[in-house]
Design an enzyme around this catalytic site. Structure first.
Site, short mmCIF file in Angstrom:
data_model
loop_
_atom_site.label_atom_id
_atom_site.label_comp_id
_atom_site.label_asym_id
_atom_site.label_seq_id
_atom_site.Cartn_x
_atom_site.Cartn_y
_atom_site.Cartn_z
CG HIS A 173 -0.34 0.09 2.41
ND1 HIS A 173 0.02 1.18 3.25
CD2 HIS A 173 0.22 -1.10 3.43
CE1 HIS A 173 0.63 1.03 4.39
NE2 HIS A 173 0.75 -0.40 4.39
CG ASP A 227 -3.08 3.70 2.63
OD1 ASP A 227 -2.43 2.80 2.29
OD2 ASP A 227 -4.10 3.76 3.53
CG ASP A 236 2.96 0.61 7.87
OD1 ASP A 236 2.76 -0.05 6.74
OD2 ASP A 236 2.24 0.29 8.87
CD GLU A 278 -2.76 -2.07 5.66
OE1 GLU A 278 -2.71 -2.84 6.27
OE2 GLU A 278 -2.30 -0.93 6.01
CD GLU A 279 -1.19 2.34 7.64
OE1 GLU A 279 -1.94 1.68 8.59
OE2 GLU A 279 -0.28 1.86 7.41
CD GLU A 305 1.57 -3.75 5.65
OE1 GLU A 305 2.28 -3.03 6.31
OE2 GLU A 305 0.61 -3.39 5.16
CG HIS A 326 1.18 3.42 12.23
ND1 HIS A 326 -0.28 2.68 12.56
CD2 HIS A 326 1.64 2.96 11.33
CE1 HIS A 326 -0.79 2.29 11.30
NE2 HIS A 326 0.66 2.28 10.71
#
Ligand SMILES: [Zn+2]
Length: 400
Positions: free
Chosen positions: A83, A85, A116, A150-151, A179, A368
């Site tokens: 992903h 995003d 990530d 995805e997030e 990931e 994150h």
């Protein structure tokens, strides 16, 4: 393309560091595309991939852009998923570097998405590009399945992209999902499955009243304590060969009573279970309901509801494909990675319905977080590991 995304002429996309930087400079906070998919589309089509950009919609939700790319017309098809995003940067002032500038300081690349998972995705794209440049007549096909959701709610992302690809007749033999799987070093961990997740909401009904006249009231906290104790009294299981024991955590407990002289009328609790391959959401819910009935007896009035979940536990049985990924990691890092099923859920839970899926990516320590970052050496290592995997994968046909 966003104004701060560099043009293709600025760098070679076979360089995983430069490609990661270019992706980070696209501010693709879910649901914004931010130029990230446009950049990948431009890069991949310039290298001979057929690129599609399906957009998926759902009433009441923002439209989401996705990307599917493929080079080669025959099998086997190795699909690389990911992903573009990212989660919001949070308190930008707390960052020591601009979260979208992709600065490199002492061999460390800073930016939202560095681990990530723009770093992982970029390293894999770079590897595929270099592999195909060096092997223009390679057998089989390499595909990329990249979502921009995805997030976020993950509704207009991988699930729909998989269905879309399936309806077009696309078939995948194996999937590598990039990931960040490594806790500390690049040789730590491959994920071969994920636990499932089930959230329950429990309400205990009482009768409000004066604390001085408890016989006229009924305190729901007493009942709630009994029910929660009943839920946690015995372990759900002892774990399985590839999974830790299932775990129930109470995540909130609320009465909402500001008064000291009032017995409240209702108590509410929410819990989440991360469960292994001994359970399905249905069998687990039944077991929880059984424990609650037993703990409640005839005296506690309660209600239990479960949130809908698509997070089932799954395992990709260790076999030739898992071994191939582990071999590539070991060859490039000198150490064999552990096969793990720890951590949260991922899009692998959707992909596994189409083909065996293995997850491997960079070190995820700062995902994150403020100052999310990745070592540039790790990006190079991941590029080499992926290229080695592509080389061995397409050299000998594999039975899944
Ligand atoms: Zn991710």
């Amino acid at each position: 393309m966003s104004p701060n995304a560099p043009t293709l002429l600025d760098f070679d996309p076979a360089d995983p560091i430069a490609l990661t930087q270019a992706l980070i400079r696209c501010p693709s906070v879910t649901p914004m595309e931010g130029g990230a998919l446009a950049l990948l589309a431009a890069v991949l089509s310039a290298e001979g991939f057929n690129v599609e950009r399906p957009i998926f919609s759902e009433p009441g939700m923002p439209d989401i852009e996705n990307l599917y790319a493929r080079i080669g017309n025959e099998g086997p098809v190795l699909v690389i998923a990911g992903h573009t995003d990212v989660v919001p940067p949070g308190d930008v002032v707390a960052w020591t570097r601009d979260p979208f500038a992709a600065e490199i300081v002492d061999g460390v690349l800073y930016g939202r998405g560095a681990c990530d998972m723009k770093g992982g995705l970029a390293a894999m794209v770079a590897a595929a590009i270099r592999y195909r440049r060096e092997n223009p007549d390679a057998p089989g096909s390499i595909a990329f399945l990249v979502t921009g959701d995805e997030e976020g709610p993950a509704v207009n992302g991988t699930v729909k992209l998989l269905t879309w690809a399936d309806q077009r007749g696309e078939r995948f033999d194996h999937c590598l999902l990039g990931e960040p799987t490594n806790p500390a070093t690049m040789s730590d961990m491959i994920k071969i499955g994920r636990r499932g997740s089930l959230t329950g909401k429990l309400t205990v009904q009482g009768v409000q009243g004066h604390v001085g006249y408890p016989h006229l009231a009924q305190n729901p906290i007493r009942g709630m304590v009994r029910l929660l104790a009943g839920l946690e009294a015995t372990p759900l299981d002892a774990g399985t060969e590839h999974f830790d024991p299932s775990n129930l955590e109470v995540t909130t407990l609320d009465v909402g009573n500001p008064a000291t002289n009032v017995i409240p009328s209702q108590a509410r609790a929410v819990f989440n279970v991360r469960f292994n391959d001994l359970w399905t959401p249905e069998t687990l819910a039944a077991e929880i309901e059984r424990r609650l009935r037993e703990a409640a007896g005839n005296t506690v009035r309660y209600e239990i509801t479960f949130e809908p979940t698509n997070a089932v536990a799954f395992l990709t049985q260790p076999g030739p494909f898992v071994a191939l990924v582990a071999d590539a990691v070991e060859a490039e890092t000198g150490k064999r990675p552990a096969l793990s099923t720890t951590g949260g859920t991922s899009d692998a839970r959707f992909i596994k319905n189409y083909c065996p899926v293995v997850e491997y990516g960079v070190v995820g320590q700062t995902m994150h977080q403020i100052d999310e970052r990745v070592a540039t050496a790790d990006l190079k290592t991941l590029e080499r590991i992926t290229r080695r995997l592509l080389t061995t994968y397409f050299a000998t046909p594999l039975q899944s």
